[in-house]
Design an enzyme around this catalytic site. Structure first.
Site, mmCIF file in Angstrom:
data_model
loop_
_atom_site.group_PDB
_atom_site.id
_atom_site.type_symbol
_atom_site.label_atom_id
_atom_site.label_comp_id
_atom_site.label_asym_id
_atom_site.label_seq_id
_atom_site.Cartn_x
_atom_site.Cartn_y
_atom_site.Cartn_z
ATOM 1 N N SER A 988 0.804 -1.226 0.000
ATOM 2 C CA SER A 988 0.000 0.000 0.000
ATOM 3 C C SER A 988 0.840 1.281 0.000
ATOM 4 O O SER A 988 0.290 2.372 -0.108
ATOM 5 C CB SER A 988 -0.937 0.019 1.208
ATOM 6 N N LYS A 1031 -6.756 3.051 8.491
ATOM 7 C CA LYS A 1031 -5.870 4.075 7.927
ATOM 8 C C LYS A 1031 -6.535 5.452 7.951
ATOM 9 O O LYS A 1031 -5.905 6.463 8.296
ATOM 10 C CB LYS A 1031 -5.483 3.702 6.498
#
Length: 1096
Positions: A988, A1031
């Protein structure tokens, strides 16, 4: 002993006997004085020859008149077997005196040696009364042979007498215990020479010997080689009868003899005449040849000469045998007064001890009776000396102590030693009796219990109250099976096993195995299930009461109930709850069971390596048990429970098989309708069981197992959800656990928010619960310390007394004694330096007295906090309760960072998100790439992909002036991700790495308010990633204003991320890295050039 006395009186009154009397004359061994020299030797030889051919015949005294056979001549036996009567040896005429014409009632022999009172009735005749022809008044010359047919004279049974003086006897050593006068003793003689000598003595009518105890208890010999090997004091004994101990006709030397000895008196050895050696024969020169006369030819050779003391005429025939001969002297008891007070006291005590021993030891009692019956001539209980001998003879004392009794000539000393021996015998008998009573009591108790139990069974069986154990057990199994809906196959197996049990003995090992199997078979809830509650409203209420949020999980449970409500039944489902630790996966399973009204059973498979835990053991093994699922069905008692399988992602694999593969059959809806356990060996339907599994990650779950489960992801909680959970669930629970339920202790919401933001950023609430518990514990400690012991005194009375009810006086009196007890103190050792081994540990007086600790079973009452106490926990004083903050700031760069720094979003292993800056730096080199920050392989590959894309698009990005210009040939690139101790892995960070490289090479700064996540491909595509909720939550805490995310994650963000988290954040969804660069460098000069070179 009155019975014995009456027996003796009756015997005396009816006893009569006749005696063979001889005319007084010289002894058979007397030699006329006129014979001397060769004539004397010839006479001796003639007599010896006759004696050697004479056969000894033993007669006994009987209580009847003599018969005709008795009146016959005494020596009528043949010298050798099979010899006719008319061919008897001619020297038999020497055995009868032809001049004897009458019988007298008195004789000189009667006056000299009257038989003692204790002489045995069957004693053989003495040497003085066993022959009648040797001592006649008319001496015959030895040369003239006796007539072939001697005249027969009327004879009668001779009186038995024992010689008063017998100065030289054959010495026989005795082992283990001495002999006592008046008491028979059988001895076994193995030495062939001694056996032959005894036979010769019996033939000669001299059955007397001396018996002496060996000093060595382990020695066993029939001859005496050393006079010091035996005790000097022994007994003068008469051989009453002999028996062959072991016969071997082929070899007479191995023949043994059992001789029954009757001791008459005590004797002492004065000299060892012959110590078991054979006399040496001295050879002489041959005489001139002369023609011997007939009488001289019949005379034997004189006995050989022997060195040492001479032997008497009575024992001279023992010269040719290897035996022991000793000179002895008689020992007589010293005179005593029978009426002496000490002697009578000793006698009374001995008789008393006799009675005590006889009561304890039946064998001793029989032994006393046998000895007493043999003493018909006198009563040993009336004579002190014989009583002492009697006590020593019947006891089993130490040989040395018994020898001391034998050697004692003083009556009171003999009585004292005999009493000591008897006392030891009594102590031994008492101990033996005690041991026997203990053993008998244990055996009798068990026998009594068994007898009573059998009687009780019989009585109950007759009354119809109860049958025997086996019938009752079979009846119990039948009753259980009747209440169950067993399938046909299971019913058949049950009948077979029950029939087998009926024909097995209860003590058989197979019966126990069959009984245990039937126990399990009848305890499985065949066809029994709990009534399920399909109310949607009830389920919604229960789920909301136990958990806050978790909308997906709650909706799935409600769907399950809706299907069951419409169909009337539901099939078992396999749900897998996946999420980080502390989000409440296990508690969700409990809430589902409560909402459905199902039984609940939980077991963990974390670290499980044995297939038998799932499938069970086979019945052939000792201690075999079914698997966990069968145990769960037995425990809950229904076939539709909720079974929670914890930690399914941590299941192990060992040498006993793969448990994860064994779970396939149990968790497969197509197979668990007929689950086969190794122990049960019958199909069990698990289709109605609702399985709920929990896991932290899906990566370690085997693919076939994961395919059979319906996965529900339980993501972490956002700050608002944590605050609600803390106020509704965690706070009240911690407050009550700290004893502050009714106290005014308040944890303000602002303090909870600070706690979540700076102390507990994990996605779960487990760490938050620990901190809240710590806050309330600290508050309790401060309250107790501030108020002191005056407000919270320690109870002085016993806790049991305080806990009793005032209304129940009797109970309050009995409760302390029942609830309070003491145990030995087990305190930890003091932490002092080790003392030397020789030193003595110091113990105070109080420690010596206080060795026990009081324990009780009564619970202590809680104390109430005064209403005047008020405690409030605010963000200002939160530090006093939980210490300094763990997280000080949310972003690394508060001000705009230098070129080459970008901000990425990561997902940590504990289930929380984090804002992670990425730093890139160029330095002189050769074009290499260096990565630091504990990065994984995937994130390193993302960095290589990002750098390769930048190199390939260097001209479009404005890094090089021409497309052909080389780039990074003389420089190295170093990429670092801060907090190097935290491992980082995943794809990511691709967009953030590419942004950092472009910022570095174009020397353009990136705004710290922009965070990004997404995986990139080599051609620049942005791919979707996971963990968006965590996140975004981390970016929200850090004050991020813009988040660049992959376009593929847009549905996930719009659906799963709460609006409260998304408030104030602008989301930019991209599909290509060019869109990322245009968004990051929107207002920068370089972006104006990209409009022409780097078009979207």
């Amino acid at each position: 002993m009155n019975i014995l006395g009456s027996i003796r009186a009756a015997t005396r009154s009816t006893r009569s006997c006749s005696r063979q009397l001889c005319e007084p004359g010289p002894s058979r061994w007397a030699v006329p004085s006129e014979l001397s020299g060769p004539s004397r030797v010839a006479l001796y030889a003639s007599r010896a020859s006759l004696a050697s051919r004479r056969t000894f015949y033993s007669s006994t005294v009987t209580d009847c008149a003599p018969t005709a056979a008795v009146r016959l001549p005494r020596w009528v036996n043949n010298a050798k077997p099979g010899l006719p009567r008319d061919e008897e040896p001619s020297d038999a005429a020497d055995n009868t005196d032809s001049s004897q014409t009458g019988i007298r009632l008195d004789s000189a022999e009667d006056d000299q040696s009257a038989p003692p009172a204790s002489a045995p009735p069957s004693a053989p005749p003495s040497s003085s009364s066993s022959s009648s022809g040797d001592g006649s008044d008319k001496p015959d010359p030895p040369s003239s042979p006796p007539p072939d047919n001697p005249p027969s004279s009327p004879t009668s049974i001779s009186k038995q007498s024992v010689p008063e003086t017998y100065p030289q006897v054959l010495a026989l050593p005795i082992a283990r215990r001495p002999l006592f006068p008046g008491f028979y003793k059988a001895v076994v003689i193995r030495n062939p020479q001694v056996v032959s000598a005894i036979k010769e003595m019996m033939r000669r009518g001299q059955p007397y010997l001396g018996a002496f105890l060996l000093k060595d208890e382990n020695a066993d010999s029939d001859i005496i080689t050393d006079i010091n090997s035996v005790h000097p004091v022994g007994v003068f004994a008469q051989i009453t009868s002999v028996f062959t101990a072991s016969s071997n006709k082929e070899d007479d030397k191995d023949e043994g003899l059992t001789a029954v000895l009757y001791p008459h008196r005590r004797i002492r050895i004065t000299e060892l005449v012959k110590g078991g050696q054979i006399a040496k024969v001295q050879t002489t020169e041959e005489a001139p040849a002369e023609t011997p006369t007939d009488s001289e030819a019949q005379l034997p050779t004189p006995p050989p000469e022997r060195e040492g003391p001479p032997m008497t005429m009575q024992t001279s025939f023992l010269e040719k045998y290897t035996v022991s001969v000793v000179n002895v002297e008689n020992l007589s008891t010293q005179p005593y007064n029978k009426d002496d007070q000490y002697i009578r006291a000793f006698m009374s005590e001995i008789v008393s001890v006799f009675k005590d021993i006889a009561q304890l030891n039946p064998l001793f009692r029989d032994q006393i009776a046998n000895f007493s019956i043999n003493q018909v001539a006198s009563n040993v209980f009336d004579e002190p000396d014989k009583l002492a001998d009697f006590a020593a003879a019947v006891s089993t004392g130490d040989p040395n102590e018994l020898q001391d009794v034998l050697e004692s000539l003083v009556v009171d000393d003999r009585l004292r030693k005999a009493l000591l021996v008897l006392k030891k015998e009594l102590i031994n008998a008492q101990l033996q009796s005690k041991l026997a009573r203990d053993v008998d009591s244990k055996i009798a108790k068990r026998q009594r219990e068994y007898y009573l139990m059998e009687q009780l069974k019989g009585i109950k069986k007759e009354l119809g109250m109860e049958s025997d154990g086996k019938d009752k057990l079979i009846e119990k199994f039948k009753e259980r099976a009747a209440s169950l809906k067993m399938p046909e196959a299971v019913r058949k197996v049950f009948d077979e096993e029950l029939n087998k049990l009926m024909h097995l003995e209860p003590a058989a090992s197979e019966a126990n195995v069959t009984r245990n199997y039937l126990e399990w078979l009848t305890q499985i809830p065949w066809g029994r299930h709990s009534r399920e509650n399909y109310s949607i409203a009830h389920a919604q209420e229960v789920l909301d009461e136990d958990h806050y949020g978790l909308k997906d999980v709650k909706d799935r449970i409600l769907e399950f109930l809706a299907v069951g409500k419409l169909r009337g039944t539901v099939e078992g489902k396999i749900i897998c709850l996946v999420g980080p630790p502390g989000v409440g996966k296990t508690s969700i399973g409990k809430s589902i069971a409560r909402a459905l009204n199902r039984q609940f059973f939980r077991f963990s498979v974390g670290g499980l390596t044995d297939v038998a835990e799932i499938k069970g053991h086979r019945r052939t093994y000792v201690g075999a048990l079914p698997g966990k699922i069968i145990q769960a069905l037995k425990r809950v008692g229904t076939e539709n429970p909720l079974v929670l399988i914890d930690e399914v992602d941590k299941i192990g694999r060992g040498h006993n098989g793969d448990p994860s593969s064994a779970l396939l059959e149990m968790l497969d809806p197509e197979q668990n309708t007929a689950f086969l356990d190794h122990y049960m060996d019958v199909p069990v339907d698990l289709s109605r069981v609702l399985f709920v599994c929990t896991a932290n990650m899906l990566d370690t779950i085997p693919a076939p197992l994961l395919d059979r489960m319906e996965v529900l992801e339980v993501s972490g909680y956002v700050s608002e959800e944590k605050a609600q959970i803390a106020s509704k669930y965690l706070g009240p629970q911690a407050k009550e656990a700290a004893g502050l339920k009714d106290a005014d202790v308040e944890l303000e919401p602002a303090a909870v928010d600070a706690l979540i933001k700076y102390y507990c950023r994990e996605s779960g609430v487990r760490n938050l619960k620990k901190h809240i518990d710590k806050i309330y514990r600290k508050a309790a400690l401060k309250i107790v310390q501030d108020l002191g012991e005056e407000v919270f005194p320690e109870p002085t009375a016993a806790p049991a007394v305080e806990a009793t009810s005032a209304t129940d006086t009797k109970k309050s009196e009995d409760e302390p004694a029942k609830a309070t007890s003491t145990v030995e103190k087990q305190d930890p050792p003091p932490d002092t330096p080790g003392a030397p081994e020789t030193s003595t540990p110091h113990t105070s007086a109080e420690e010596k007295e206080d060795k026990e600790r009081i324990v009780t079973t009564v619970e202590r009452k809680p104390m109430k906090v005064p209403e005047t106490v008020h405690v409030h926990i605010t963000p200002d004083n939160l530090k006093d309760y939980v210490g300094p903050a763990v997280y000080h700031k949310d972003r690394l760069y508060v001000h705009p960072p230098p070129a080459g720094v970008s901000t990425g979003l990561g997902y940590l292993g504990n289930g929380s998100g984090a804002v992670m800056p990425i730093e890139a730096l160029a330095m002189p080199g050769k074009g290499g790439l260096q990565l630091t920050g504990k990065l994984g392989e995937v994130i390193k590959e993302s960095a290589q992909i990002a750098l390769s894309w930048v190199k390939s698009h260097a001209y479009e990005l404005g890094i090089t002036k021409t497309p052909e210009e080389l780039f990074l040939t003389d420089k190295d690139i170093h990429v670092h991700m801060p907090e190097g101790s935290i491992g980082k892995e995943g794809p990511s960070a691709g967009t953030a790495l590419l942004t950092a490289f472009v910022s570095l090479f174009t020397k353009t700064k990136v705004s710290p308010d922009i965070a990004m996540t997404g995986e990139i491909s080599l051609v620049g595509m942005v791919l979707p990633v996971g963990g968006l909720k965590e996140k975004i939550l981390a970016a929200h805490r850090a004050g991020t204003k813009t988040i660049i995310a992959p376009a593929g994650n847009r549905p996930d963000i719009e659906e799963n991320v709460p609006e409260s988290v998304k408030t104030g954040i602008r989301f930019v969804y991209v599909e290509d890295v060019k869109e990322v660069l245009h968004e990051v460098f929107r207002d920068e000069p370089v972006a104006e050039r990209w409009k022409d070179t780097l078009r979207l």
